[in-house]
Enzyme design. Structure first.
Site, PDB file in Angstrom:
ATOM      1  N   ASP A 254     -70.736  -3.619 -22.174  1.00 41.17           N
ATOM      2  CA  ASP A 254     -71.083  -5.038 -22.231  1.00 41.17           C
ATOM      3  C   ASP A 254     -70.496  -5.739 -20.997  1.00 41.17           C
ATOM      4  OD1 ASP A 254     -72.188  -7.330 -23.365  1.00 41.17           O
ATOM      5  OD2 ASP A 254     -70.391  -7.782 -24.530  1.00 41.17           O
TER       6      ASP A 254
ATOM      7  N   VAL B 116     -61.743 -15.814 -32.190  1.00 36.06           N
ATOM      8  CA  VAL B 116     -61.186 -17.031 -31.585  1.00 36.06           C
ATOM      9  C   VAL B 116     -60.020 -16.561 -30.738  1.00 36.06           C
ATOM     10  CG1 VAL B 116     -60.057 -19.243 -32.011  1.00 36.06           C
ATOM     11  CG2 VAL B 116     -61.743 -18.406 -33.617  1.00 36.06           C
ATOM     12  N   VAL B 117     -59.898 -17.109 -29.530  1.00 41.92           N
ATOM     13  CA  VAL B 117     -58.782 -16.723 -28.662  1.00 41.92           C
ATOM     14  C   VAL B 117     -57.889 -17.942 -28.454  1.00 41.92           C
ATOM     15  CG1 VAL B 117     -58.111 -15.724 -26.447  1.00 41.92           C
ATOM     16  CG2 VAL B 117     -60.258 -15.019 -27.535  1.00 41.92           C
TER      17      VAL B 117
ATOM     18  N   GLY C 130     -65.479 -16.348 -29.212  1.00 42.54           N
ATOM     19  CA  GLY C 130     -66.536 -15.359 -29.080  1.00 42.54           C
ATOM     20  C   GLY C 130     -67.340 -15.373 -30.369  1.00 42.54           C
ATOM     21  N   GLY C 131     -68.337 -14.507 -30.466  1.00 44.39           N
ATOM     22  CA  GLY C 131     -69.171 -14.465 -31.653  1.00 44.39           C
ATOM     23  C   GLY C 131     -68.371 -14.176 -32.911  1.00 44.39           C
ATOM     24  N   PHE C 132     -67.383 -13.329 -32.807  1.00 45.96           N
ATOM     25  CA  PHE C 132     -66.631 -12.910 -33.983  1.00 45.96           C
ATOM     26  C   PHE C 132     -65.137 -13.121 -33.786  1.00 45.96           C
ATOM     27  CE2 PHE C 132     -70.621 -10.731 -33.999  1.00 45.96           C
ATOM     28  CZ  PHE C 132     -71.012 -10.748 -35.326  1.00 45.96           C
TER      29      PHE C 132
ATOM     30  N   LEU D 220     -58.279 -21.124 -26.505  1.00 43.95           N
ATOM     31  CA  LEU D 220     -58.714 -20.867 -25.125  1.00 43.95           C
ATOM     32  C   LEU D 220     -60.212 -20.623 -25.056  1.00 43.95           C
ATOM     33  CD1 LEU D 220     -55.860 -18.373 -24.180  1.00 43.95           C
ATOM     34  CD2 LEU D 220     -56.193 -20.645 -23.204  1.00 43.95           C
ATOM     35  N   GLY D 221     -60.763 -20.089 -26.119  1.00 49.47           N
ATOM     36  CA  GLY D 221     -62.200 -19.805 -26.134  1.00 49.47           C
ATOM     37  C   GLY D 221     -62.601 -19.170 -27.448  1.00 49.47           C
TER      38      GLY D 221
HETATM   39  N1  LIG Z   1     -56.827 -12.615 -22.455  1.00 46.49           N
HETATM   40  C1  LIG Z   1     -57.403 -13.800 -22.349  1.00 46.49           C
HETATM   41  N2  LIG Z   1     -56.820 -14.784 -21.643  1.00 46.49           N
HETATM   42  C2  LIG Z   1     -57.398 -16.001 -21.540  1.00 46.49           C
HETATM   43  N3  LIG Z   1     -58.563 -16.347 -22.100  1.00 46.49           N
HETATM   44  C3  LIG Z   1     -59.191 -15.403 -22.820  1.00 46.49           C
HETATM   45  C4  LIG Z   1     -58.655 -14.087 -22.982  1.00 46.49           C
HETATM   46  N4  LIG Z   1     -59.510 -13.374 -23.745  1.00 46.49           N
HETATM   47  C5  LIG Z   1     -60.526 -14.196 -24.031  1.00 46.49           C
HETATM   48  N5  LIG Z   1     -60.350 -15.415 -23.486  1.00 46.49           N
HETATM   49  C6  LIG Z   1     -61.252 -16.581 -23.586  1.00 46.49           C
HETATM   50  O1  LIG Z   1     -61.800 -16.629 -24.878  1.00 46.49           O
HETATM   51  C7  LIG Z   1     -63.228 -16.548 -24.840  1.00 46.49           C
HETATM   52  C8  LIG Z   1     -63.706 -15.669 -25.970  1.00 46.49           C
HETATM   53  O2  LIG Z   1     -63.354 -14.355 -25.670  1.00 46.49           O
HETATM   54  P1  LIG Z   1     -63.840 -13.119 -26.514  1.00 46.49           P
HETATM   55  O3  LIG Z   1     -63.429 -11.882 -25.823  1.00 46.49           O
HETATM   56  O4  LIG Z   1     -63.399 -13.253 -27.922  1.00 46.49           O
HETATM   57  O5  LIG Z   1     -65.336 -13.343 -26.677  1.00 46.49           O
HETATM   58  P2  LIG Z   1     -66.590 -13.297 -25.724  1.00 46.49           P
HETATM   59  O6  LIG Z   1     -66.522 -12.140 -24.815  1.00 46.49           O
HETATM   60  O7  LIG Z   1     -66.796 -14.611 -25.072  1.00 46.49           O
HETATM   61  O8  LIG Z   1     -67.703 -13.166 -26.806  1.00 46.49           O
HETATM   62  P3  LIG Z   1     -68.106 -11.908 -27.658  1.00 46.49           P
HETATM   63  O9  LIG Z   1     -66.863 -11.246 -28.146  1.00 46.49           O
HETATM   64  O10 LIG Z   1     -68.911 -12.511 -28.747  1.00 46.49           O
HETATM   65  O11 LIG Z   1     -68.888 -11.064 -26.686  1.00 46.49           O
HETATM   66  C9  LIG Z   1     -63.554 -15.994 -23.458  1.00 46.49           C
HETATM   67  O12 LIG Z   1     -64.760 -16.471 -22.983  1.00 46.49           O
HETATM   68  C10 LIG Z   1     -62.392 -16.466 -22.609  1.00 46.49           C
HETATM   69  O13 LIG Z   1     -62.688 -17.724 -22.063  1.00 46.49           O
END
Ligand SMILES: Nc1ncnc2c1ncn2[C@@H]1O[C@H](COP(=O)(O)OP(=O)(O)OP(=O)(O)O)[C@@H](O)[C@H]1O
Length: 366
Positions: A159, A28-29, A24-26, A21-22
């Site tokens: 954040d 994978v979702v 982040g820096g550290f 789905l996405g």
């Molecule tokens: N509960 C969720 N449902 C659907 N998509 C999600 C969910 N959580 C995260 N995502 C998707 O995954 C991406 C990465 O999320 P994550 O919280 O790991 O990192 P981030 O906030 O983008 O980056 P970082 O953790 O580096 O600040 C998000 O931008 C979002 O699009």
């Protein structure tokens, strides 16, 4: 499982893991499905980097990679602790992401979260056929309600930004959820890195000057979000990050006549209150929820100027590019050895030519 429990269990036994789905820096979702209940969930995997395993080192003698174990472990532990507190003291709340379960294996920790399929805050707004002050007020109300619950449990998000606010579903009245608690109480990590990539837009003066962080730090970030929602550009805008930081520290922003002339004065007054340099002068989340403009009583129903919406679109596109670049940089272990990365995140740090080259390579690839 019960809503208040956090059970450690094996991921694949309990969940079917699906598409990404996405990132982040550290993390994978991925989308997932509970094998027993068929419930769809989001699985956020926080990598537990350790030193490169000995067998890998032998196979690849030329590798100079040393994985930043300390930082990953700290972020991981931090997010887990905060999520646990949310489960205990906040959940279930319509505006805060819900954690169902935690699975732990050698690769990392998997947070089983409520699936938000309604998209990111700004994505939805720029895609809307109609957008007005009342719509912006409804967004602020939802975020403020979430903050009220978090602050009541003494959790400071730290954040808060539009990409950390996702809609639960695609319905017009979908709840908006605050998420991503990875930096919630990890003071020294956030600023230098976000500063490096030009994304300090939401950082409060006290976070910049490393003063005491309180719940009012999130209120500042909400002020920045509201300013952008009503104008399409951030309140602190300067050619360099250094100048931007100075503007934030001085609380130096304005409502330029051309953009703001049609925005109601109660909205501008609220923004001025949220963006007070002295945290004590900012309202609490509860006061924001009760504000007449936020409740919709004073918010205009007329369509927002097309120019504001189109600026918001370009702002959103630039923001997404930066976020993707940052995730890419942080998640690749190319040449930033752990010592350098520690320096990078622990103090202000100028990138060396070879690191800039690596970054430029990644940008080009993207
Ligand atoms: N509960 C969720 N449902 C659907 N998509 C999600 C969910 N959580 C995260 N995502 C998707 O995954 C991406 C990465 O999320 P994550 O919280 O790991 O990192 P981030 O906030 O983008 O980056 P970082 O953790 O580096 O600040 C998000 O931008 C979002 O699009």
């Amino acid at each position: 499982m019960g809503e208040k429990d956090v059970i450690r269990t094996s991921l694949s036994d309990e969940y079917e893991v699906r598409d990404i789905l996405g990132r982040g820096g550290f993390s994978v979702v991925r989308r997932g499905k509970n094998r027993r209940t068929n419930e769809v969930v989001a699985i956020k995997t926080l990598r537990r980097y350790g030193p490169v395993p000995p067998e890998k080192k032998e196979n690849n003698k030329s590798s100079s990679r040393v994985v930043p174990a300390l930082i990953c472990e700290t972020l991981l532990t931090n997010e887990l602790l905060v999520m646990r507190k949310i489960v205990e003291d906040v959940s279930p709340h319509p505006n805060v992401i819900h954690l169902y379960d935690v699975c732990d294996d050698s690769f990392g920790v998997h947070l089983i979260l409520e699936l938000c399929s309604g998209g990111e805050l700004f994505d939805r707004i720029v895609g809307q056929a109609r957008y007005n002050e009342a719509g912006a007020a409804a967004v602020v109300r939802q975020i403020a309600k979430g903050l009220e619950a978090l602050h009541g449990a003494n959790i400071v998000h730290r954040d808060l930004k539009p990409e950390n606010c996702l809609f639960l579903n695609k319905d017009e009245n979908s709840p908006l959820k605050i998420m991503d608690f990875g930096l919630s109480s990890f003071e020294d990590f956030a600023n230098p890195v976000v500063g490096l990539f030009g994304s300090i837009d939401y950082v409060s003066p006290e976070a910049l000057s490393r003063d005491k962080i309180t719940t009012k730090t999130d209120i500042w970030s909400l002020g920045v979000i509201l300013y952008i929602l009503l104008s399409g550009y951030p309140p602190f805008f300067a050619p360099s990050n250094r100048q931007k930081q100075q503007m934030i520290l001085n609380g130096q922003f304005s409502f330029d006549e051309k953009t703001w002339k049609n925005i109601s004065s109660s909205a501008k007054q609220l923004i001025s209150n949220l963006l007070k340099v002295d945290p004590n002068m900012r309202p609490t989340a509860q006061q924001i929820v009760e504000d007449a403009w936020v409740r919709g009583e004073l918010a205009k129903e007329e369509e927002m100027d097309a120019e504001i919406v189109s600026r918001l679109q370009s702002f959103n596109a630039r923001r997404k590019f930066r976020a993707a670049a940052m995730a890419s940089v942080l998640s690749s272990s190319f040449s930033l050895r752990s010592k350098k990365l520690k320096k990078l995140v622990g103090s202000s740090y100028d990138l060396k030519p070879e690191e800039l080259e690596n970054l430029s390579h990644i940008f080009k690839k993207m």
